[in-house]
Design an enzyme around this catalytic site. Structure first.
Site, mmCIF file in Angstrom:
data_model
loop_
_atom_site.group_PDB
_atom_site.id
_atom_site.type_symbol
_atom_site.label_atom_id
_atom_site.label_comp_id
_atom_site.label_asym_id
_atom_site.label_seq_id
_atom_site.Cartn_x
_atom_site.Cartn_y
_atom_site.Cartn_z
ATOM 1 N N ARG A 155 0.858 -1.199 -0.074
ATOM 2 C CA ARG A 155 -0.075 0.056 0.048
ATOM 3 C C ARG A 155 0.891 1.317 -0.144
ATOM 4 O O ARG A 155 1.866 1.457 0.622
ATOM 5 C CB ARG A 155 -1.001 -0.167 1.227
ATOM 6 C CG ARG A 155 -2.007 1.171 1.298
ATOM 7 C CD ARG A 155 -3.216 0.677 0.408
ATOM 8 N NE ARG A 155 -4.205 1.472 0.903
ATOM 9 C CZ ARG A 155 -5.195 1.776 -0.003
ATOM 10 N NH1 ARG A 155 -5.324 1.296 -1.390
ATOM 11 N NH2 ARG A 155 -6.271 2.272 0.227
ATOM 12 N N THR A 163 -9.052 0.416 -9.460
ATOM 13 C CA THR A 163 -8.668 -1.063 -9.008
ATOM 14 C C THR A 163 -8.816 -2.158 -10.059
ATOM 15 O O THR A 163 -9.675 -2.176 -10.976
ATOM 16 C CB THR A 163 -9.279 -1.317 -7.544
ATOM 17 O OG1 THR A 163 -9.113 -0.112 -6.873
ATOM 18 C CG2 THR A 163 -8.544 -2.443 -6.956
ATOM 19 N N GLY A 204 -13.541 -1.810 -7.630
ATOM 20 C CA GLY A 204 -14.710 -1.307 -7.320
ATOM 21 C C GLY A 204 -14.879 -0.346 -6.176
ATOM 22 O O GLY A 204 -16.053 -0.027 -5.612
HETATM 23 N N1 GLY Z 1 -8.257 2.599 -3.847
HETATM 24 C C1 GLY Z 1 -9.156 1.137 -3.667
HETATM 25 C C2 GLY Z 1 -8.922 0.627 -2.336
HETATM 26 O O1 GLY Z 1 -7.977 0.680 -2.051
HETATM 27 O O2 GLY Z 1 -9.824 0.178 -1.941
#
Ligand code: GLY
Length: 610
Positions: A126, A421, A516
């Site tokens: 992340r 995503t 999504g």
């Molecule tokens: N940016 C989509 C997520 O991390 O949920």
């Protein structure tokens, strides 16, 4: 390439093109080599966008499922060349960054779950907030949060990319083929060109911000500012150059030097500049990306998913756990459409899950779990307690609970838009399984493109992942939000890469996940319920209509649900919102004969395997 390899791909491509001439826009059959593997650039028939029925794919030895046929094919060829599931996932990601740049890429981040036959490994790639970011990052001079769109389309939203460090870590632990070989498909496609797909074209066409970026404008648009048409053969020399350097010299070629300097330059020269520094970028590879997977029993299965900073697994398992505490709706599914009674229960369970998510979940390096353990949110007594709040009528909106009798000082984050995503599911010849969900957040991320300082055309898009943080640091009463911006912190995610096992035998059952935004949670829950409870195969489960509740209106996918169902939900007190819910589920199930994969008919994904 043997015809067999393309049998299923052609089936998928031919169904929606039956009434159109099959346009073979480029057919380069001769193997091309870059590093040590032979890679054949596949034929690239033009595909329609919109809803394209998919057949589902049965394979006997291995399977690769991704959101774009070229990406799936890259993973397929890597496994055929002797690669592992992780090798294939790396090749898939590098191609996705080129052909599906709106959704994920080297300018973003991802989560990987990897099953090696004995253990499940979780890797957290992340993005992080820059060291100069603080909780006021998205506040204007009056202390008010920026409009969401302005926050997204700015340098402020760009987090330190984690994708390459993640791929490297996964490769060090599970790779079989040499690192540089995994770059061959993406480099050759970037150099020879790929056929810009209809989905990418229509997203470029409808985006009013990307063309404000000079690099993106010159690359994806014509001189008049019109999106390049579908079928354009698009070469990306800047991306090829960056990949060549990272293939040869390792990820320091991305995290240091020209690429890092260009990311900083692009972000800091934006009209709404961000605060990312070269030191932030150089520091990412030193992070320990390994984390503990979360596994939970559900019926005869063990369902394993990603822990915080993702809210995905906890919310999904809360929904499943709460549903199991309720007296079952008499009929859950009527003619492949969920009944109003069952939808009511699902929506109420979702409200309860989202209320907890919005209070408790944040980066665990900064936010303490309720009662010291995230599993407190999935404790069976707690879920039974939460389920007792579900009655025959809608609860309207849910309040957060107190898992582990923990009373939180955190405020409740209001629901913000989330989107974008891509999801990858792979099982290799040795039965190793990967579930990887990857993102640059919203479509085209921050709308800032970097050429990596190469001065060549193209490059890659930078994420807007920091808008997955709460834009406001406190609630209306001044209580801090768990998911507020802090330096070095990772924003909360909804990504839900999931692996399922039989509890008794420990055998692999399925790999699944979806893009999504926050609806990733509902899409993945739907696919799990479809496969594990309703006995559907992966394709049938993915095909089911979508439905979601973010602790407010009950959202139903347009075009599926009868007026009778809508009115029945309204009679139970639901505010019903009917609209597009464009999931991009990919799933692979183990079968008696091998594997069965499904890809979402709402997007361009396919499954390939032998
Ligand atoms: N940016 C989509 C997520 O991390 O949920």
């Amino acid at each position: 390439m043997p015809l067999f390899e393309y049998k299923n791909l052609l089936k998928y491509l031919l169904i929606p093109t039956l009434f159109f001439p099959l346009l073979l826009l480029s057919a380069c059959d001769q193997p091309e080599t870059n590093a040590g593997i032979a890679y054949t650039i596949p034929e690239q028939p033009e595909q329609p966008t919109g809803y394209n029925p998919k057949p589902g794919w049965a394979t006997s030895e291995f399977a690769v499922a991704a959101a774009n046929p070229l990406a799936t094919d890259a993973g397929y060829q890597i496994i055929r060349a002797g690669g592992s599931a992780i090798d294939a996932a790396i090749a898939v990601q590098l191609v996705l960054s080129l052909v599906e740049p709106q959704s994920s890429g080297i300018g973003g981040g991802a989560f990987i779950l990897a099953w090696d036959g004995e253990e499940i490994h979780a890797y957290n790639g992340r993005e992080t907030a820059p060291s100069a970011a603080d909780e006021n990052l998205f506040l204007d001079e009056n202390g008010n949060p920026l409009p969401y769109r302005d926050a997204v389309r700015s340098g402020l939203s760009v987090g330190v990319p984690g994708t390459f460090a993640l791929l490297k870590t996964a490769h060090e632990n599970h790779g079989v083929l040499p690192w540089e070989d995994l770059f061959t498909p993406a480099i050759l496609l970037a150099e020879n060109g790929f056929n810009l797909g209809p989905r990418l074209h229509s997203l470029l066409d409808s985006d009013d911000a990307l063309k404000n970026d000079e690099i993106a404008r010159a690359f994806y648009f014509d001189e008049d500012g019109n999106a390049l048409p579908a079928g354009t053969n698009l070469k990306n020399p800047a991306y090829a150059e960056i990949l060549r350097n990272v293939a040869q010299d390792g990820i320091s070629a991305f995290y240091q030097g020209n690429v890092a300097a260009d990311i900083v330059d692009r972000v800091s020269s934006h009209e709404r500049p961000g605060v990312i520094s070269e030191a932030d970028i150089a520091g990412y590879p030193a992070l320990d990306l390994r984390t503990e997977v979360m596994c939970n029993d559900w019926r005869e299965y063990e369902i394993c998913g990603f822990p915080p900073p993702s809210s995905g697994h906890i919310a999904i398992m809360q929904i499943l756990g709460i549903l199991d505490e309720l007296e079952l709706a008499e009929e859950a599914l009527v003619d492949s459409i969920p009944s109003a009674e069952w939808l009511h229960q699902f929506m109420e369970a979702s409200k309860l899950a989202f209320a907890d998510r919005n209070q408790y979940i944040g980066d665990p390096l900064f936010v303490e779990a309720p009662a010291g353990n995230w599993q407190s949110m999935l404790n069976s007594d707690y879920l039974a307690d939460r389920a007792s709040l579900v009655t025959d009528v809608s609860m309207g909106t849910a309040e957060p609970g107190n898992p582990g009798d923990f009373y939180s000082a955190y405020g409740v984050q209001i629901q913000q838009p989330e989107s974008g995503t891509s999801h990858i599911s792979i099982v290799d010849r040795d039965g190793n399984a990967v579930s990887m969900t990857t993102t640059i957040e919203s479509g085209f991320g921050s709308r800032i493109m970097s050429d990596g300082g190469t001065g060549l055309a193209g490059g890659f898009l930078l994420n807007n992942e920091l808008t997955d943080f709460s834009l406001t640091p406190t609630d209306d009463d001044g209580n801090p939000i768990a998911n507020r911006v802090e330096p070095g912190k990772r924003p909360r995610s909804s990504m839900s890469p999931t692996l399922v096992f039989e509890r008794e035998s420990g055998e692999f059952v399925a790999s699944v996940g979806s893009p999504g935004g926050a609806a990733i949670i509902h899409y993945t829950a739907k696919a799990l319920i479809g496969m594990l409870d309703w006995g559907l195969n992966a394709q049938e489960a993915i095909d089911l209509p979508n439905f979601a509740n973010f602790n407010g209106p009950s959202v139903l996918e347009e075009g599926y649900f009868s007026q009778t169902i809508i009115e029945a939900l309204e009679a139970m007190g639901h505010e019903v919102d009917v609209r597009a819910l464009t999931s991009g589920l990919q799933a692979i199930q183990r079968t008696e004969d091998g594997y069965f994969g499904g890809a979402d008919p709402r997007r361009e994904g396919v499954v390939m395997g032998d």
